[in-house]
Design a protein around this motif. Structure first.
Motif, PDB file in Angstrom:
ATOM      1  N   GLN A 159      39.822 -18.666  25.168  1.00  0.00           N
ATOM      2  CA  GLN A 159      40.231 -17.813  24.015  1.00  0.00           C
ATOM      3  C   GLN A 159      39.056 -17.219  23.494  1.00  0.00           C
ATOM      4  OE1 GLN A 159      42.681 -19.697  21.346  1.00  0.00           O
ATOM      5  NE2 GLN A 159      44.480 -19.981  22.547  1.00  0.00           N
ATOM      6  N   VAL A 160      38.862 -16.083  23.632  1.00  0.00           N
ATOM      7  CA  VAL A 160      37.911 -15.189  23.239  1.00  0.00           C
ATOM      8  C   VAL A 160      38.047 -14.447  21.928  1.00  0.00           C
ATOM      9  CG1 VAL A 160      35.752 -13.688  23.678  1.00  0.00           C
ATOM     10  CG2 VAL A 160      36.593 -15.243  25.534  1.00  0.00           C
ATOM     11  N   TRP A 161      37.440 -14.694  21.033  1.00  0.00           N
ATOM     12  CA  TRP A 161      38.134 -13.778  19.647  1.00  0.00           C
ATOM     13  C   TRP A 161      37.152 -12.906  19.275  1.00  0.00           C
ATOM     14  CZ3 TRP A 161      42.119 -14.800  16.656  1.00  0.00           C
ATOM     15  CH2 TRP A 161      42.843 -16.274  17.047  1.00  0.00           C
ATOM     16  N   ASN A 162      37.836 -11.586  18.838  1.00  0.00           N
ATOM     17  CA  ASN A 162      37.141 -10.610  18.287  1.00  0.00           C
ATOM     18  C   ASN A 162      36.468  -9.914  19.445  1.00  0.00           C
ATOM     19  OD1 ASN A 162      38.740 -10.852  16.040  1.00  0.00           O
ATOM     20  ND2 ASN A 162      37.383 -12.640  15.323  1.00  0.00           N
ATOM     21  N   ARG A 163      36.398  -9.850  20.563  1.00  0.00           N
ATOM     22  CA  ARG A 163      35.512  -9.109  21.568  1.00  0.00           C
ATOM     23  C   ARG A 163      36.381  -8.777  22.716  1.00  0.00           C
ATOM     24  NH1 ARG A 163      32.015 -13.665  21.775  1.00  0.00           N
ATOM     25  NH2 ARG A 163      31.868 -14.488  24.012  1.00  0.00           N
ATOM     26  N   ILE A 164      36.378  -8.208  23.750  1.00  0.00           N
ATOM     27  CA  ILE A 164      36.736  -7.944  25.048  1.00  0.00           C
ATOM     28  C   ILE A 164      35.702  -8.101  25.962  1.00  0.00           C
ATOM     29  CG2 ILE A 164      38.029  -6.571  26.440  1.00  0.00           C
ATOM     30  CD1 ILE A 164      39.278  -5.078  24.399  1.00  0.00           C
ATOM     31  N   PRO A 165      35.626  -9.236  26.583  1.00  0.00           N
ATOM     32  CA  PRO A 165      34.468 -10.082  27.104  1.00  0.00           C
ATOM     33  C   PRO A 165      33.677  -9.122  28.189  1.00  0.00           C
ATOM     34  CG  PRO A 165      36.243 -11.531  27.105  1.00  0.00           C
ATOM     35  CD  PRO A 165      36.813 -10.353  26.680  1.00  0.00           C
ATOM     36  N   ALA A 166      34.390  -8.666  29.336  1.00  0.00           N
ATOM     37  CA  ALA A 166      33.642  -8.068  30.267  1.00  0.00           C
ATOM     38  C   ALA A 166      33.549  -6.470  30.012  1.00  0.00           C
ATOM     39  CB  ALA A 166      34.363  -8.426  31.540  1.00  0.00           C
ATOM     40  N   THR A 167      32.977  -6.175  28.805  1.00  0.00           N
ATOM     41  CA  THR A 167      32.655  -4.813  28.464  1.00  0.00           C
ATOM     42  C   THR A 167      31.164  -4.510  27.991  1.00  0.00           C
ATOM     43  OG1 THR A 167      33.318  -5.118  26.196  1.00  0.00           O
ATOM     44  CG2 THR A 167      35.217  -4.465  27.870  1.00  0.00           C
ATOM     45  N   GLU A 168      30.853  -3.228  27.918  1.00  0.00           N
ATOM     46  CA  GLU A 168      29.729  -2.840  27.481  1.00  0.00           C
ATOM     47  C   GLU A 168      29.548  -2.556  25.755  1.00  0.00           C
ATOM     48  OE1 GLU A 168      26.697  -1.707  29.567  1.00  0.00           O
ATOM     49  OE2 GLU A 168      27.506  -2.509  31.133  1.00  0.00           O
ATOM     50  N   THR A 169      30.509  -3.211  25.223  1.00  0.00           N
ATOM     51  CA  THR A 169      30.486  -2.799  23.558  1.00  0.00           C
ATOM     52  C   THR A 169      29.273  -3.414  23.093  1.00  0.00           C
ATOM     53  OG1 THR A 169      32.849  -3.072  23.827  1.00  0.00           O
ATOM     54  CG2 THR A 169      31.824  -3.249  21.729  1.00  0.00           C
ATOM     55  N   LEU A 170      28.724  -3.068  22.090  1.00  0.00           N
ATOM     56  CA  LEU A 170      27.485  -3.345  21.266  1.00  0.00           C
ATOM     57  C   LEU A 170      27.737  -4.381  20.493  1.00  0.00           C
ATOM     58  CD1 LEU A 170      25.601  -0.109  20.458  1.00  0.00           C
ATOM     59  CD2 LEU A 170      24.747  -1.883  22.246  1.00  0.00           C
ATOM     60  N   LEU A 171      26.774  -5.421  20.478  1.00  0.00           N
ATOM     61  CA  LEU A 171      27.063  -6.443  19.589  1.00  0.00           C
ATOM     62  C   LEU A 171      25.902  -6.488  18.535  1.00  0.00           C
ATOM     63  CD1 LEU A 171      28.795  -9.383  21.648  1.00  0.00           C
ATOM     64  CD2 LEU A 171      29.732  -7.773  20.098  1.00  0.00           C
ATOM     65  N   ILE A 172      24.455  -6.289  19.476  1.00  0.00           N
ATOM     66  CA  ILE A 172      23.047  -6.163  18.881  1.00  0.00           C
ATOM     67  C   ILE A 172      22.383  -5.005  19.080  1.00  0.00           C
ATOM     68  CG2 ILE A 172      20.995  -7.658  18.280  1.00  0.00           C
ATOM     69  CD1 ILE A 172      23.315  -9.505  17.563  1.00  0.00           C
ATOM     70  N   LYS A 173      21.898  -4.390  18.264  1.00  0.00           N
ATOM     71  CA  LYS A 173      21.229  -3.135  18.632  1.00  0.00           C
ATOM     72  C   LYS A 173      20.073  -3.457  18.072  1.00  0.00           C
ATOM     73  CE  LYS A 173      21.635   1.809  18.230  1.00  0.00           C
ATOM     74  NZ  LYS A 173      22.046   2.888  17.465  1.00  0.00           N
TER      75      LYS A 173
END
Length: 372
Positions: A100-114
């Protein structure tokens, strides 16, 4: 756990290589570990065990305040051990492990740290550290480090929750756009479209709600010239239509030479101007509602042409909420949005993926990374 673990490394390149982590964690294999039977406590103890092991070795240099931005509000979806971009999981018994992975869709390019340098850490950069416990011997049986891509390739895609996503556009990005010469941030069309679309104007041959013909799609470059540049400084007359979104849609249609039918504006299709594969959004707050479809994950939008949410072009009008004047424009294919902005959800959610226990049993007594 050391509070420094909540700070990212100075650079994404400074993360310890997975092969080195394998060596670090190999010392845990065979060590005693007593389960309490309380899921949260056991999970926390595993995280502390991994963190204390990391502390025995040289860690990536810490980023300083001002050098980075944690993109999701309240750091939702950011891994617990940010310094090494690691999330830990405890695996015990049964025939299948439910990841279970909370609050992110794992294999995506979505930014977490910029980072200020232009670097970034994304959802698909998180390292999953699975610690298997032999429940009979009460010892660590194995440590397995996996990447999100490996998990999807090996076991199938993560189950995607039904959530209404929003796109978060930070004040800093808005400021950068306002400060640019043309006040427009644009990216080229997706590769799939780039070879076939039009770069010169020809009046539309069909209505806005008709299925798009790739050969008649206007390129983002042309949309920028014909639409975006003319929208800067334009005041959205919300009173003229049901809402500002429709007011913007109507103006875009006029600029593109479409006949505007009020019923078409209420059609409610995705994307808004289907004939141009163009989704139109107004933004006067930090977030933009994305509705049913989100380009965070690729989904088929038009089956006949195999066009997806990554190909859909987004025109986002950055509007002054007091004056309703458009002060900036973002024009981008869906695939690029996650590289600059972040996807957020008002509610917590989880993505799940079942992993057969036989996979973990195969590596009993070992510490491995993405085993073949």
């Amino acid at each position: 756990m050391n509070k420094d673990f909540k700070t990212p490394p100075k650079s994404a390149k400074k993360l310890t290589q997975p092969e080195t982590l394998v060596q670090y964690f190999s010392e845990l294999v065979g060590q005693p570990f007593i389960l309490t039977g309380k899921t949260r406590t056991d999970g926390s103890n595993i995280r502390k065990l991994i963190a204390s092991t990391l502390e025995k070795h040289s860690l990536p240099e810490l980023a300083e305040q001002g050098e980075f931005e944690i993109v999701p509000p309240k750091a939702k979806g950011v891994p617990k051990i940010v310094r090494e971009f690691i999330d830990t999981y405890i695996v015990t018994s049964g025939t299948s492990y439910n990841l279970q992975v909370w609050n992110r869709i794992p294999a995506t390019e979505t930014l977490l740290i910029k980072y200020e340098s232009g670097e970034s850490l994304k959802c698909n950069d998180v390292r999953f550290v699975f610690v298997r416990i032999d429940t009979e011997k009460n010892v660590v049986a194995s440590v397995i480090i996996l990447t999100p891509e490996y998990i999807e390739q090996k076991f199938g895609k993560f189950g995607k929750p039904t959530i209404k996503h929003q796109l978060l556009i930070s004040g800093k990005v808005r400021k950068d756009i306002y400060g640019s010469e043309d006040k427009i941030l644009s990216f080229p069309d997706s590769k799939k479209l780039s070879y076939q679309i039009r770069h010169d104007y020809e009046p539309p041959k069909s209505g806005m709600v008709e299925e798009p013909d790739i050969k008649h799609l206007f390129s983002i470059g042309l949309l920028k010239k014909m639409v975006a540049e003319k929208l800067i400084g334009f005041k959205l007359d919300a009173a003229a239509t049901k809402n500002r979104g429709q007011a913007l849609e109507k103006k875009v249609l006029e600029l593109l030479g479409y006949e505007v039918n009020e019923n078409d504006l209420l059609y409610g299709a995705f994307p808004d101007i289907r004939n141009q594969l163009l989704e139109v959004k107004v933004q006067d707050s930090p977030t933009v509602d994305l509705g049913k479809f989100s380009p965070e994950k690729e989904e088929i939008v038009i089956e006949d042409s195999n066009l997806t949410t990554f190909d859909v072009r987004y025109l986002i009008a950055l509007t002054n909420p007091k004056t309703e004047i458009i002060e900036g424009i973002i024009l981008s294919p869906g695939e690029k949005l996650g590289e600059l902005f972040s996807y957020v959800s008002a509610e917590s959610y989880k993505c799940q993926r079942a992993i057969p226990m036989s996979f973990f049993e195969k590596y009993y007594g070992k510490s491995v990374f993405n085993p073949s």
